[in-house]
Design a protein around this motif. Structure first.
Motif, mmCIF file in Angstrom:
data_model
loop_
_atom_site.group_PDB
_atom_site.id
_atom_site.type_symbol
_atom_site.label_atom_id
_atom_site.label_comp_id
_atom_site.label_asym_id
_atom_site.label_seq_id
_atom_site.Cartn_x
_atom_site.Cartn_y
_atom_site.Cartn_z
ATOM 1 N N GLU A 208 -97.943 -11.203 -23.640
ATOM 2 C CA GLU A 208 -98.533 -12.275 -24.426
ATOM 3 C C GLU A 208 -98.081 -13.618 -23.885
ATOM 4 O O GLU A 208 -96.895 -13.814 -23.578
ATOM 5 C CB GLU A 208 -98.138 -12.129 -25.891
ATOM 6 N N TYR A 209 -99.028 -14.509 -23.743
ATOM 7 C CA TYR A 209 -98.731 -15.822 -23.167
ATOM 8 C C TYR A 209 -97.763 -16.598 -24.053
ATOM 9 O O TYR A 209 -97.933 -16.673 -25.278
ATOM 10 C CB TYR A 209 -100.022 -16.620 -22.979
ATOM 11 N N GLN A 210 -96.712 -17.145 -23.406
ATOM 12 C CA GLN A 210 -95.711 -17.947 -24.104
ATOM 13 C C GLN A 210 -95.686 -19.345 -23.482
ATOM 14 O O GLN A 210 -96.058 -19.530 -22.312
ATOM 15 C CB GLN A 210 -94.322 -17.308 -23.974
ATOM 16 N N ALA A 211 -95.256 -20.297 -24.292
ATOM 17 C CA ALA A 211 -95.154 -21.667 -23.778
ATOM 18 C C ALA A 211 -94.187 -21.703 -22.595
ATOM 19 O O ALA A 211 -93.101 -21.132 -22.637
ATOM 20 C CB ALA A 211 -94.662 -22.598 -24.899
ATOM 21 N N GLY A 212 -94.603 -22.370 -21.543
ATOM 22 C CA GLY A 212 -93.782 -22.466 -20.342
ATOM 23 C C GLY A 212 -94.258 -21.579 -19.221
ATOM 24 O O GLY A 212 -93.843 -21.753 -18.072
ATOM 25 N N MET A 213 -95.130 -20.596 -19.527
ATOM 26 C CA MET A 213 -95.669 -19.732 -18.482
ATOM 27 C C MET A 213 -96.692 -20.491 -17.657
ATOM 28 O O MET A 213 -97.282 -21.474 -18.102
ATOM 29 C CB MET A 213 -96.322 -18.485 -19.094
ATOM 30 N N ASP A 214 -96.895 -20.016 -16.451
ATOM 31 C CA ASP A 214 -97.881 -20.617 -15.567
ATOM 32 C C ASP A 214 -99.285 -20.296 -16.107
ATOM 33 O O ASP A 214 -99.633 -19.124 -16.305
ATOM 34 C CB ASP A 214 -97.715 -20.067 -14.144
ATOM 35 N N ARG A 215 -100.078 -21.336 -16.335
ATOM 36 C CA ARG A 215 -101.425 -21.119 -16.891
ATOM 37 C C ARG A 215 -102.318 -20.358 -15.925
ATOM 38 O O ARG A 215 -103.276 -19.697 -16.346
ATOM 39 C CB ARG A 215 -102.055 -22.464 -17.244
ATOM 40 N N ARG A 216 -102.006 -20.454 -14.640
ATOM 41 C CA ARG A 216 -102.821 -19.730 -13.671
ATOM 42 C C ARG A 216 -102.632 -18.222 -13.785
ATOM 43 O O ARG A 216 -103.426 -17.454 -13.228
ATOM 44 C CB ARG A 216 -102.467 -20.187 -12.257
ATOM 45 N N ALA A 217 -101.582 -17.784 -14.482
ATOM 46 C CA ALA A 217 -101.339 -16.347 -14.642
ATOM 47 C C ALA A 217 -102.126 -15.748 -15.808
ATOM 48 O O ALA A 217 -102.066 -14.527 -16.023
ATOM 49 C CB ALA A 217 -99.839 -16.088 -14.838
ATOM 50 N N ILE A 218 -102.835 -16.555 -16.562
ATOM 51 C CA ILE A 218 -103.589 -16.027 -17.720
ATOM 52 C C ILE A 218 -104.723 -15.131 -17.226
ATOM 53 O O ILE A 218 -105.500 -15.508 -16.335
ATOM 54 C CB ILE A 218 -104.148 -17.177 -18.577
ATOM 55 N N ASP A 219 -104.814 -13.929 -17.781
ATOM 56 C CA ASP A 219 -105.900 -12.992 -17.482
ATOM 57 C C ASP A 219 -106.966 -13.189 -18.562
ATOM 58 O O ASP A 219 -106.839 -12.690 -19.692
ATOM 59 C CB ASP A 219 -105.365 -11.560 -17.495
#
Length: 445
Positions: A208-219
């Motif tokens: 699950e996407y968390q704040a601070g993750m690279d947005r380019r990694a979103i599937d």
């Protein structure tokens, strides 16, 4: 061996002018001069008999079997006997790898001894702190002890044959100290597993996407199916092939900071090998000079590190120019998959480095290539130093031209896609490991 001191010789020679003066003034007192000489000779005999005798001494030496090049070590000398002088001069003959000129001169002093041949008592002791400057077999040959008699008229001397060999191998101090320090700093194991999973190129899992993750990694497709933002997590690649190539030619045999460049390269390569084995990469060691010398198998377990150490200890000092074309072509022919090649070398001018640049360019088309060179601080100091004489101006200009040629070679290598790091001599291992870990984080192997 017992022989007269300079004092005894001067006292004997003093009888000659005395005899001449008495012969001119009082001829009947001519017997005073021979009597003087006889008294001095008698004193010499008494001095030779009194005190410690050289044959009654026994020497005990503590010599390490193996030391690392550049590492300090102790060589302990203990002389025991029924009668000992307060102090004695020593001269130690040993390999010039251990001391400049192959000789160490010092003194031994009497001290209380708690063991040894006689089980205790007084002994002459001395601990010498030495450091090996080059790898190889260093022989500690013999020790000469010399002390004066009670009257100072004779020297008593004894030679002790030691004939002990010390194996000077690549230093592991940087591996044990710097290796543990680097792992603590980067926390690659145990403390932060997310670092291994969050960086790299190999897909690990969806989270699950968390704040601070690279947005380019979103599937976005998976997020649409689950009606929530999901991001891809990656892990650092394992099982990469890493070749540690060491140039053992003439320029690498020159010392920097009191140690040959090739020995610093070997220590840095062993540190890299230790880190690479910890990260489960396949590590090989390659050396060359006028022709390729050795290419070890690819090791990937920490228990294989002694094999890499033995291979590194066999890298010899060569006084010929390095043949980069033959070495790098041979290496490329033996690699059947894309590899990271970390080359420890040295170059001085653009003309002599031309063949090296061409060979590196061909190798960089298929493999990732990293050059590690030592910063020439001596030349940089000459270039920065203020000129006082015409000779200083000439040296400064020559140093500036050498530095320009060096930067030109680095720029040409970088245009070919080769990574080049120029590091201080004392920080060679740590800087090379930082570059290696940076390449792994990029996932560009």
């Amino acid at each position: 061996m017992i022989y007269p001191t300079r004092r005894a010789i001067y006292l004997l020679l003093a009888g000659a002018p005395l005899a001449l003066a008495l012969g001119l003034i009082r001829p009947e007192l001519w017997l005073v001069a021979p009597g003087w000489i006889a008294v001095i000779l008698a004193c010499i005999m008494i001095d030779a008999v009194a005190g410690a005798h050289p044959r009654h001494l026994a020497l005990d030496t503590q010599v390490p079997h193996q030391v690392g090049v550049g590492d300090m070590f102790d060589l302990t000398l203990v002389a025991r006997g029924p009668a000992l002088p307060r102090r004695a001069e020593l001269a130690l003959a040993l390999d010039d790898r251990l001391a400049a000129g192959g000789r160490v001169a010092d003194e031994m002093r009497a001290s209380e001894d708690d063991g040894g041949i006689d089980g205790g008592g007084r002994a002459l002791t001395r601990t010498l702190s030495l450091a090996a400057s080059r790898r190889g077999q260093a022989l500690v040959e013999a020790l000469w002890l010399r002390w004066g008699g009670p009257l100072g008229l004779v020297w008593k001397q004894r030679r002790f044959a030691i004939d002990r060999t010390i194996s000077v191998v690549p230093s592991l101090r940087a591996v044990t100290e710097a290796g543990s320090r680097l792992f603590q700093r980067d926390s690659w194991f145990g403390l932060r597993q997310q670092r291994l999973r969050g960086e790299g190129t190999e897909f690990e899992a969806l989270a699950e996407y968390q704040a601070g993750m690279d947005r380019r990694a979103i599937d976005w497709n998976a997020s649409a199916r689950h009606v929530k933002l999901l991001a891809k997590e990656y892990r650092v690649e394992r099982d990469n092939r890493v070749v540690l190539a060491i140039d053992a030619g003439r320029t690498m045999a020159e010392p920097v900071g009191g140690m040959p460049r090739v020995d610093r390269a070997v220590s840095a390569a062993l540190l890299l090998a230790y880190v690479g084995l910890k990260l489960n990469d396949r590590i090989s060691l390659f050396s060359f000079a006028a022709k390729p010398q050795a290419l070890t198998p690819a090791y990937m377990h920490t228990q294989d590190f002694p094999a890499l150490q033995r291979a590194a200890s066999l890298i010899d000092y060569a006084h010929v120019e390095s043949n980069f074309t033959l070495a790098l072509t041979t290496l490329a022919a033996r690699l059947n998959r894309r590899s990271l090649i970390i080359l420890f070398t040295e170059f001085t001018d653009a003309t002599s480095a031309d063949l090296m640049i061409r060979a590196a360019g061909r190798l960089a088309r298929k493999h990732r290539l990293l050059f590690v060179v030592i910063r020439d601080e001596e030349v940089e100091a000459e270039e920065r130093r203020g000129p006082d004489t015409a000779a200083d101006i000439t040296r400064s200009n020559v140093a500036a031209a050498m530095l320009r040629d060096r930067q030109l070679v680095i720029a040409r290598l970088q245009r070919l896609g080769v990574d080049v790091i120029e590091v201080p001599a004392d920080a060679m291992g740590a800087s090379a490991v930082d570059a290696y870990l940076g390449i792994k984080r990029q996932g560009s192997l």
